[in-house]
Design a protein around this motif. Structure first.
Motif, PDB file in Angstrom:
ATOM      1  N   UNK A  84       1.007  -1.250  -0.403  1.00  0.00           N
ATOM      2  CA  UNK A  84       0.280  -0.036   0.006  1.00  0.00           C
ATOM      3  C   UNK A  84       0.804   1.555  -0.189  1.00  0.00           C
ATOM      4  N   UNK A  85       1.482   1.072   0.758  1.00  0.00           N
ATOM      5  CA  UNK A  85       2.660   2.384   0.667  1.00  0.00           C
ATOM      6  C   UNK A  85       3.572   2.693  -0.678  1.00  0.00           C
ATOM      7  N   UNK A  86       4.075   2.029  -1.176  1.00  0.00           N
ATOM      8  CA  UNK A  86       4.814   1.555  -2.342  1.00  0.00           C
ATOM      9  C   UNK A  86       3.534   2.136  -3.346  1.00  0.00           C
ATOM     10  N   UNK A  87       2.501   2.004  -3.634  1.00  0.00           N
ATOM     11  CA  UNK A  87       1.757   1.771  -4.160  1.00  0.00           C
ATOM     12  C   UNK A  87       1.385   2.997  -4.395  1.00  0.00           C
ATOM     13  N   UNK A  88       1.563   4.357  -3.168  1.00  0.00           N
ATOM     14  CA  UNK A  88       0.859   5.303  -3.079  1.00  0.00           C
ATOM     15  C   UNK A  88       2.171   6.131  -3.443  1.00  0.00           C
ATOM     16  N   UNK A  89       3.066   5.796  -3.412  1.00  0.00           N
ATOM     17  CA  UNK A  89       4.101   6.749  -3.462  1.00  0.00           C
ATOM     18  C   UNK A  89       5.015   6.773  -5.113  1.00  0.00           C
ATOM     19  N   UNK A  90       3.580   6.031  -6.193  1.00  0.00           N
ATOM     20  CA  UNK A  90       3.682   5.657  -7.604  1.00  0.00           C
ATOM     21  C   UNK A  90       3.698   7.270  -8.083  1.00  0.00           C
ATOM     22  N   UNK A  91       4.646   7.779  -8.883  1.00  0.00           N
ATOM     23  CA  UNK A  91       3.453   8.353 -10.647  1.00  0.00           C
ATOM     24  C   UNK A  91       2.891   8.165 -11.310  1.00  0.00           C
ATOM     25  N   UNK A  92       2.318   7.236 -11.764  1.00  0.00           N
ATOM     26  CA  UNK A  92       1.769   6.645 -12.217  1.00  0.00           C
ATOM     27  C   UNK A  92       0.671   5.980 -11.647  1.00  0.00           C
ATOM     28  N   UNK A  93      -0.650   6.540 -12.143  1.00  0.00           N
ATOM     29  CA  UNK A  93      -1.870   6.345 -11.675  1.00  0.00           C
ATOM     30  C   UNK A  93      -2.525   5.010 -12.483  1.00  0.00           C
ATOM     31  N   UNK A  94      -1.373   4.297 -13.526  1.00  0.00           N
ATOM     32  CA  UNK A  94      -2.078   2.607 -13.602  1.00  0.00           C
ATOM     33  C   UNK A  94      -0.856   1.820 -12.747  1.00  0.00           C
ATOM     34  N   UNK A  95      -0.234   1.837 -12.136  1.00  0.00           N
ATOM     35  CA  UNK A  95       0.911   1.923 -10.940  1.00  0.00           C
ATOM     36  C   UNK A  95       0.300   1.559  -9.835  1.00  0.00           C
ATOM     37  N   UNK A  96      -0.207   3.062  -9.380  1.00  0.00           N
ATOM     38  CA  UNK A  96      -1.170   3.049  -8.365  1.00  0.00           C
ATOM     39  C   UNK A  96      -2.044   2.533  -7.515  1.00  0.00           C
ATOM     40  N   UNK A  97      -2.729   2.760  -8.702  1.00  0.00           N
ATOM     41  CA  UNK A  97      -4.490   1.446  -9.030  1.00  0.00           C
ATOM     42  C   UNK A  97      -3.671  -0.347  -9.028  1.00  0.00           C
ATOM     43  N   UNK A  98      -2.788  -0.158  -9.612  1.00  0.00           N
ATOM     44  CA  UNK A  98      -2.569  -1.865 -10.119  1.00  0.00           C
ATOM     45  C   UNK A  98      -2.033  -2.054  -8.147  1.00  0.00           C
ATOM     46  N   UNK A  99      -1.167  -1.517  -8.021  1.00  0.00           N
ATOM     47  CA  UNK A  99      -0.668  -1.528  -6.572  1.00  0.00           C
ATOM     48  C   UNK A  99      -2.083  -1.600  -5.572  1.00  0.00           C
ATOM     49  N   UNK A 100      -2.372  -0.614  -5.665  1.00  0.00           N
ATOM     50  CA  UNK A 100      -3.827  -0.779  -4.643  1.00  0.00           C
ATOM     51  C   UNK A 100      -4.664  -2.459  -5.006  1.00  0.00           C
ATOM     52  N   UNK A 101      -5.198  -2.562  -5.638  1.00  0.00           N
ATOM     53  CA  UNK A 101      -5.949  -3.971  -6.184  1.00  0.00           C
ATOM     54  C   UNK A 101      -4.834  -4.812  -5.858  1.00  0.00           C
ATOM     55  N   UNK A 102      -3.643  -4.544  -6.419  1.00  0.00           N
ATOM     56  CA  UNK A 102      -2.836  -7.032  -5.354  1.00  0.00           C
ATOM     57  C   UNK A 102      -2.882  -5.977  -3.956  1.00  0.00           C
ATOM     58  N   UNK A 103      -2.517  -5.032  -3.363  1.00  0.00           N
ATOM     59  CA  UNK A 103      -2.159  -5.477  -1.793  1.00  0.00           C
ATOM     60  C   UNK A 103      -4.429  -5.705  -1.347  1.00  0.00           C
ATOM     61  N   UNK A 104      -5.173  -5.047  -2.050  1.00  0.00           N
ATOM     62  CA  UNK A 104      -5.838  -5.722  -1.649  1.00  0.00           C
ATOM     63  C   UNK A 104      -6.871  -6.901  -1.322  1.00  0.00           C
TER      64      UNK A 104
END
Length: 409
Positions: free
Chosen positions: A333-353
Motif C-alpha cells: 500500500x505504501x509503495x502504491x501510494x508513492x507511485x508517479x503513475x496512476x496505473x501503477x498506483x491502482x494496480x498496487x492498491x488492487x494487489x494489496x487489497x
C-alpha cells in the motif's frame, strides 16, 4: 549494485520469507506436496525474471487482452471444467490442474488500472461508474454462476482500490448494513429484525425531518431502502433453507459452534482450533504436531495450513507470520501510494487489497470467525495456480515499482 537501487528490498525479503516458510510447513503436512510447492516456487522465480525483462508498458498495452482471456477461461469452465470438492472451477490437464479464477483476478486488476489511469475516468460521471462496475461485474457474475462464493468475495478488493480513486465511502456503508442485516437475521426472528429496522428509519426521519428536502424522490428513496432491508431480513432464513446442506451448515457453525457439526461441516474447524490451541507459546516442534502428523484436518495443506503453523511453531511462530503478512501488505500500500503513475498506483492498491481480503478471510476461517469458503492463504496454501498467480501479481508490481523508482519523470 546500481541496477538494484530501484528494488524494494523489504518487500522482496518478505515475499521470499513467507514463500519458503510455506514450503517448510506444507512439507510437514505432506512431503511430496512440499517438494511440488518448492518446484512451484522455483517456477515462479523464473516467471518473475521474465516479467522483469519485459517493458513496463506491456502491462498497460495488453491489459484488455489479458482481461478478456481471463474471462474466457472462466466461461470455458462450464463446458470443459473439472469438478473438485463440489465446485467446477478447475481445468485438468493430465496430472496437472489449473484454477482460472486466480489468473482472472490479474486481468481485472490490470484492466481496472488501465481504465482508471485513462483520460475519460471520473467517478462523478455515470459512464465511469458503469464502466468500472462492468469490468468487475462481468467476471464476478461468471464466478457466482460456477458457483465460487469465496472467490466472489475477493472481488470486493477492487472497490478498495476505487475508494482511493474517489469512490464514495457510502458504498462500503451500504455493503456493511446489508451484511449486518443478513447475519442478524440468521440468529434472530426476522420480524424482530424488521421491527428494529423500522425503528431506526423512524429515528432518522425524526432527527433529520427539517434537514431533508422532502419530495417524491426522497420519500421513494427512504421507502425503497426500508423495503429492501426488510425483504432481506424476511428472506434470509428462506435463502439459508435452500442452500446445499454443507453450505448451510458452514454458516450455522458460526452460531451453534463446531461441536454441533463435529462429524460434518464443523470437523475441520474443531481440529483446526485443537491444533492451534495445542501449540502453546513456542509450539510442539517441526513435524511434531500430533494433529498435523495424524492427518486429522482434511485439506490441511491448502485452506487450513495456518493451523500447522499454530501447532508446530506455536503462538510465537503464528504471530510472527501474521506480522510478516501485515508488514508486507502495508508495504505494498505504501509503495502504491508513492507511485508517479496512476496505473501503477491502482494496480498496487488492487494487489494489496486482494492480499488483504485473502489473508483476513483465511485466518477467520481457521479460527471460526468466518464460514469455510475455500480461500487460500496467499503464498502459503499448497497449489500451483494460487502461488503462481500471486507471484505474477507480486512481480508485476515489483517491476512497476522498479521502473517508477528509476524514472526521471
Amino acid at each position: 549494485m546500481k541496477w538494484a537501487e530501484g528494488l524494494d528490498k523489504l518487500s522482496i525479503f518478505l515475499y521470499l520469507a513467507i514463500s519458503l516458510f510455506a514450503v517448510t510447513n506444507i512439507y510437514s503436512v505432506d512431503e511430496s506436496l512440499g517438494k511440488k510447492q518448492l518446484i512451484f516456487f522455483c517456477i515462479s522465480l523464473v516467471v518473475g525474471g521474465i516479467i522483469f525483462m519485459m517493458r513496463t508498458k506491456f502491462f498497460e498495452n495488453f491489459a484488455s487482452i489479458i482481461y478478456v482471456l481471463g474471462v474466457l477461461l472462466l466461461i470455458g469452465l462450464f463446458p470443459f471444467g473439472t469438478e473438485i470438492l463440489g465446485q467446477k472451477n478447475w481445468y485438468k490437464f493430465g496430472g496437472f490442474t489449473m484454477q482460472p479464477v486466480e489468473f482472472a483476478k490479474i486481468g481485472v486488476a490490470l484492466m481496472l488500472s488501465n481504465y482508471v489511469s485513462g483520460p475519460d475516468f471520473n467517478l462523478k460521471y455515470k459512464k465511469s461508474v458503469y464502466t468500472v462496475l462492468a469490468v468487475i461485474g462481468i467476471p464476478a457474475i461468471v464466478v457466482l454462476a460456477i458457483p465460487d462464493v469465496g472467490s466472489l468475495l475477493v472481488f470486493l478488493a477492487f472497490f478498495i482500490a476505487l475508494y482511493r480513486e474517489g469512490l464514495s465511502g457510502w458504498f462500503f456503508g451500504v455493503i456493511g448494513i446489508i451484511a449486518a442485516v443478513f447475519l442478524i437475521s440468521l440468529a434472530i426472528n426476522p420480524l424482530y429484525v424488521i421491527g428494529g429496522i423500522a425503528v431506526v428509519f423512524l429515528l432518522i426521519i425524526f432527527l433529520n425531518f427539517y434537514r431533508i428536502h422532502w419530495n417524491v424522490m426522497s420519500v421513494a428513496s427512504f421507502l425503497g431502502s426500508f423495503l429492501l432491508l426488510a425483504g432481506l431480513a424476511y428472506g434470509t432464513p428462506k435463502i439459508l433453507e435452500k442452500m446445499p446442506k454443507h453450505q448451510r451448515e458452514r454458516i450455522e457453525v458460526l452460531y451453534k459452534g463446531e461441536k454441533a457439526f463435529r462429524d460434518t461441516s464443523g470437523y475441520n474447524l474443531l481440529y483446526s482450533k485443537t491444533a492451534i490451541g495445542s501449540g502453546g507459546f513456542f509450539g510442539k516442534g517441526y513435524k511434531e504436531g500430533s494433529v498435523t502428523q495424524g492427518k486429522f484436518v482434511p485439506e490441511q495443506e491448502t485452506d487450513y495450513i495456518f493451523c500447522t503453523v499454530g501447532e508446530e511453531w506455536g503462538f510465537f511462530g503464528a504471530t510472527l507470520l501474521v506480522i510478516f503478512y501485515a508488514v508486507f501488505i502495508g508495504r505494498i500500500y505504501y509503495l502504491a501510494e508513492r507511485q508517479k503513475s496512476i496505473f501503477n498506483r491502482v494496480f498496487g492498491y488492487c494487489f494489496a487489497s486482494i492480499l488483504l481480503i485473502h489473508f483476513a478471510i483465511n485466518l477467520g476461517m481457521v479460527m471460526g470467525l468466518f464460514p469455510t469458503v475455500g480461500i487460500p492463504l496467499p503464498y502459503f496454501s499448497y497449489g500451483g495456480s494460487s502461488f503462481l498467480a500471486f507471484s505474477i501479481m507480486t512481480f508485476i508490481f515489483f517491476k512497476l515499482n522498479y521502473a517508477d523508482r528509476n524514472s526521471l519523470v
